[in-house]
Design a protein around this motif. Sequence first.
Motif, short mmCIF file in Angstrom:
data_model
loop_
_atom_site.label_atom_id
_atom_site.label_comp_id
_atom_site.label_asym_id
_atom_site.label_seq_id
_atom_site.Cartn_x
_atom_site.Cartn_y
_atom_site.Cartn_z
N VAL A 3 -3.15 6.06 -5.91
CA VAL A 3 -3.33 5.47 -4.51
C VAL A 3 -3.63 3.98 -4.45
O VAL A 3 -2.95 3.17 -3.69
CB VAL A 3 -4.61 6.09 -3.81
N ALA A 4 -4.11 3.46 -5.32
CA ALA A 4 -4.44 1.77 -5.69
C ALA A 4 -2.91 1.31 -5.75
O ALA A 4 -2.76 0.16 -5.13
CB ALA A 4 -5.38 1.68 -6.89
N LYS A 5 -2.25 1.95 -6.50
CA LYS A 5 -1.00 1.44 -6.62
C LYS A 5 -0.11 1.30 -5.40
O LYS A 5 0.76 0.36 -5.11
CB LYS A 5 0.02 1.99 -7.93
N ALA A 6 -0.11 2.51 -4.75
CA ALA A 6 0.61 2.73 -3.58
C ALA A 6 0.17 1.68 -2.40
O ALA A 6 1.00 1.10 -1.98
CB ALA A 6 0.62 4.21 -3.04
N LEU A 7 -1.11 1.48 -2.33
CA LEU A 7 -1.67 0.50 -1.19
C LEU A 7 -1.64 -0.77 -1.36
O LEU A 7 -1.62 -1.60 -0.83
CB LEU A 7 -3.34 1.01 -0.86
N GLU A 8 -1.07 -1.13 -2.83
CA GLU A 8 -0.91 -2.53 -3.04
C GLU A 8 0.21 -2.93 -2.21
O GLU A 8 0.36 -4.21 -1.97
CB GLU A 8 -0.63 -2.80 -4.51
N ILE A 24 -3.32 -3.90 0.41
CA ILE A 24 -4.85 -3.51 0.34
C ILE A 24 -5.50 -3.32 -1.09
O ILE A 24 -4.86 -2.68 -2.05
CB ILE A 24 -4.84 -2.09 1.12
N GLY A 25 -6.44 -4.20 -1.39
CA GLY A 25 -6.96 -4.03 -2.68
C GLY A 25 -7.66 -2.74 -3.03
O GLY A 25 -8.90 -2.81 -2.17
N ALA A 27 -1.70 11.83 1.11
CA ALA A 27 -2.83 12.03 2.05
C ALA A 27 -4.02 11.34 1.74
O ALA A 27 -4.37 10.71 3.03
CB ALA A 27 -3.12 13.53 2.06
N ILE A 28 -4.29 10.97 0.74
CA ILE A 28 -5.57 10.00 0.51
C ILE A 28 -4.97 8.62 1.02
O ILE A 28 -5.85 7.72 1.70
CB ILE A 28 -5.86 10.13 -0.80
N SER A 29 -3.68 8.14 0.63
CA SER A 29 -3.45 6.84 1.10
C SER A 29 -3.49 6.52 2.57
O SER A 29 -4.03 5.76 3.04
CB SER A 29 -2.14 6.68 0.47
N GLU A 30 -3.10 7.66 3.15
CA GLU A 30 -3.05 7.68 4.50
C GLU A 30 -4.37 7.65 5.14
O GLU A 30 -4.53 7.03 6.23
CB GLU A 30 -1.95 8.79 5.25
N THR A 31 -5.06 8.50 4.69
CA THR A 31 -6.58 8.58 5.23
C THR A 31 -7.31 7.36 4.89
O THR A 31 -7.99 6.65 5.91
CB THR A 31 -7.34 9.61 4.55
N TRP A 88 -9.15 4.52 7.93
CA TRP A 88 -10.39 4.30 7.90
C TRP A 88 -10.57 2.85 7.89
O TRP A 88 -11.81 2.15 8.34
CB TRP A 88 -11.15 4.77 6.55
N LEU A 89 -9.72 2.14 7.35
CA LEU A 89 -9.61 0.50 7.31
C LEU A 89 -9.25 -0.17 8.61
O LEU A 89 -9.42 -1.20 8.89
CB LEU A 89 -8.93 0.17 6.24
#
Length: 333
Positions: free
Chosen positions: A228-233, A237-238, A323-327, A331-332
């Motif tokens: 997720v961290a790599k995807a949200l980069e 998003i850090g 799913a976690i990335s989208e959630t 939330w942000l």
Amino acid sequence: MSTNASSKPRLKTSAMIASIAGEGQKTRSAPFGHALVELARERSDVVGMTADLGKYTDLHLFAKAYPERFYQMGMAEQLLFGAAAGMAHEGALPFVTTYAVFAARRAYDFIHQAIAEDNLDVKIACALPGLTTGYGPSHQAAEDLALFRAMPNLTVIDPCDALEIEQMVPAMARHRGPVYARLLRGNVPVVLDEYGYRFEIGRAKMLRDGADVLIISSGIMTMRALEVAKALELDRIGVGVLHVPTIKPLDTVTILREAKRNARLVVVAENHTVIGGLGEAVAALLIGNGVTPPFRQIGLPDAFLDAGALPTLHDRYKISTSAISETIKVWLR
């Protein structure tokens, strides 16, 4: 091998033995079994015990290497743990395997009274934790951490990958007292090697930092958190990832320090019901110490889970990477 679609091998899985590894992901075969064989070379007191599940908990490797130190107790989990207690009383170091549902639900009182109350050196490693099988509620141990967190004297571990399991086995042997560890078996992903990781009982480790979100995770959800961290980069998003392999005792100092930093959204992600596991443990720790960042939980619902293919179930219960990335993005907002 050709990458032509027509010549690619078809992946065969079953609900029971399906791997949690993604396509093309690095894996190691039977890390628990190999690590226990290595430990037994150094320690003559190590014995392996199981309840008709040696093949399915990687203990068959130990049985082949040390048949005289292997005990097959049959489908009798209460007998298994009672016998393990007797072995420990006589100076042996039993490593006991079964499925997590059988230890947590079928043999809980025997572990409580025969092992934990006497603080015996019995090491319990249990396969199919959380939603790592699609065989439905009879085999999905969605509440094992909640049950075992409540047991006095018991150390509770939820490892992330093959590397951690290999390091966990000798650490369990060195630790004085009973230990319950969730077990990933078969072809287990390798992810923590990229982070210079070393497992220590009772220690959480920051694997990467991020200014916007802190994911506090254990088990396979740390693997998902890193994905997720790599995807949200890509969305700028850090995301920081704090891996908490020891559910009991918690590394309270590290968790509090990281939760205070940067006014980040704190998300606890676990492959376990949201009741009684890592999420509620962290929430109680934060509230009890007056640390109140924005806080959310990602975990399994308080429900009997469906049967089916693991990728489908992980999407359905929103513990897949996408799913976690989208959630988190919701939330942000």
